[in-house]
Design an enzyme around this catalytic site. Structure first.
Site, mmCIF file in Angstrom:
data_model
loop_
_atom_site.group_PDB
_atom_site.id
_atom_site.type_symbol
_atom_site.label_atom_id
_atom_site.label_comp_id
_atom_site.label_asym_id
_atom_site.label_seq_id
_atom_site.Cartn_x
_atom_site.Cartn_y
_atom_site.Cartn_z
ATOM 1 N N GLY A 46 -46.391 17.817 27.068
ATOM 2 C CA GLY A 46 -45.665 16.630 27.490
ATOM 3 C C GLY A 46 -45.234 16.767 28.943
ATOM 4 C CD GLN A 51 -41.422 17.769 33.180
ATOM 5 O OE1 GLN A 51 -41.884 17.013 32.352
ATOM 6 N NE2 GLN A 51 -41.423 19.077 33.009
ATOM 7 C CB CYS A 94 -39.204 22.744 29.863
ATOM 8 S SG CYS A 94 -39.227 21.339 30.987
ATOM 9 C CG LEU A 95 -45.240 22.071 31.554
ATOM 10 C CD1 LEU A 95 -46.188 20.918 31.842
ATOM 11 C CD2 LEU A 95 -46.010 23.380 31.464
ATOM 12 C CG HIS A 136 -38.484 18.479 25.890
ATOM 13 N ND1 HIS A 136 -38.122 19.810 25.820
ATOM 14 C CD2 HIS A 136 -38.984 18.303 27.148
ATOM 15 C CE1 HIS A 136 -38.387 20.396 26.979
ATOM 16 N NE2 HIS A 136 -38.920 19.505 27.800
ATOM 17 C CD GLU A 137 -41.913 15.670 27.836
ATOM 18 O OE1 GLU A 137 -41.608 15.447 29.016
ATOM 19 O OE2 GLU A 137 -42.265 16.782 27.417
ATOM 20 C CG HIS A 140 -37.940 16.050 31.347
ATOM 21 N ND1 HIS A 140 -37.469 17.038 32.189
ATOM 22 C CD2 HIS A 140 -38.754 16.683 30.463
ATOM 23 C CE1 HIS A 140 -37.978 18.207 31.814
ATOM 24 N NE2 HIS A 140 -38.753 18.023 30.767
HETATM 25 NI NI NI Z 1 -39.791 19.526 29.749
#
Ligand code: NI
Length: 172
Positions: A46, A51, A94-95, A136-137, A140
């Site tokens: 995701g 991000q 998370c990235l 989660h997304e 963000h």
């Molecule tokens: Ni994330």
């Protein structure tokens, strides 16, 4: 389509609240294509636009985990309409918080209203990994990272660790 740089914590941009998209046009579709490329390149499931530094309420996901059978999902202006009281726990990463993982509780089911890749209104009933991932997304888009759910001590330890990682460091 191109792979963009993923911002990592600590970075003020990741804490910004993303803005509502007024129209899904070619600019947004190109952004979604780039986001998907970036997400696949980083082996993520995701990614939110913020991000890669774009403060728009756009998310891409693919939870299929199958290299040969990609199932991309696109969410523009996603809103959680319903969530159940029962929680489920996943170990999340998370990235934007590289190499850090923690068990996080979230509602196990939710309903999401959003616009798809073509700007059409959709309703998704999610459970399991899909429900956790979309929540989660969506976090963000509000400038929230999964580490915000941890104790102050755990969170500050993670941020300290990440601050020491210099982006241009090479090991040869
Ligand atoms: Ni994330």
């Amino acid at each position: 389509m191109s792979v963009k740089t993923i911002l990592t914590e600590p970075n003020k941009l990741l804490r910004q609240i993303s803005i509502v998209v007024t129209e899904v046009g070619s600019v947004e579709q190109k952004l979604m294509n780039d986001m998907l490329d970036t997400m696949y390149d980083a082996n993520g499931i995701g990614l939110a636009a913020i991000q890669i530094g774009v403060p728009k309420r756009i998310i891409v996901m693919d939870i299929s985990k199958d290299e040969n059978k990609k199932e991309p999902m696109y969410f523009v202006n996603p809103v959680i309409k319903k969530k159940n009281l029962e929680k489920s726990t996943y170990e999340e990463g998370c990235l934007s918080v590289p190499n850090q993982f923690a068990e996080i509780d979230r509602p196990s089911k939710c309903e999401i209203e959003y616009l798809d890749y073509d700007g059409k209104k959709q309703l998704l009933k999610a459970e399991g990994l899909l429900a956790t991932c979309i929540q989660h997304e969506i976090d963000h888009l509000e400038g929230i990272l999964f580490i915000d759910y941890l104790s102050k001590l755990k969170k500050s330890m993670i941020i300290k660790k990440l601050s020491k990682i210099k982006p241009n460091r090479i090991i040869v």
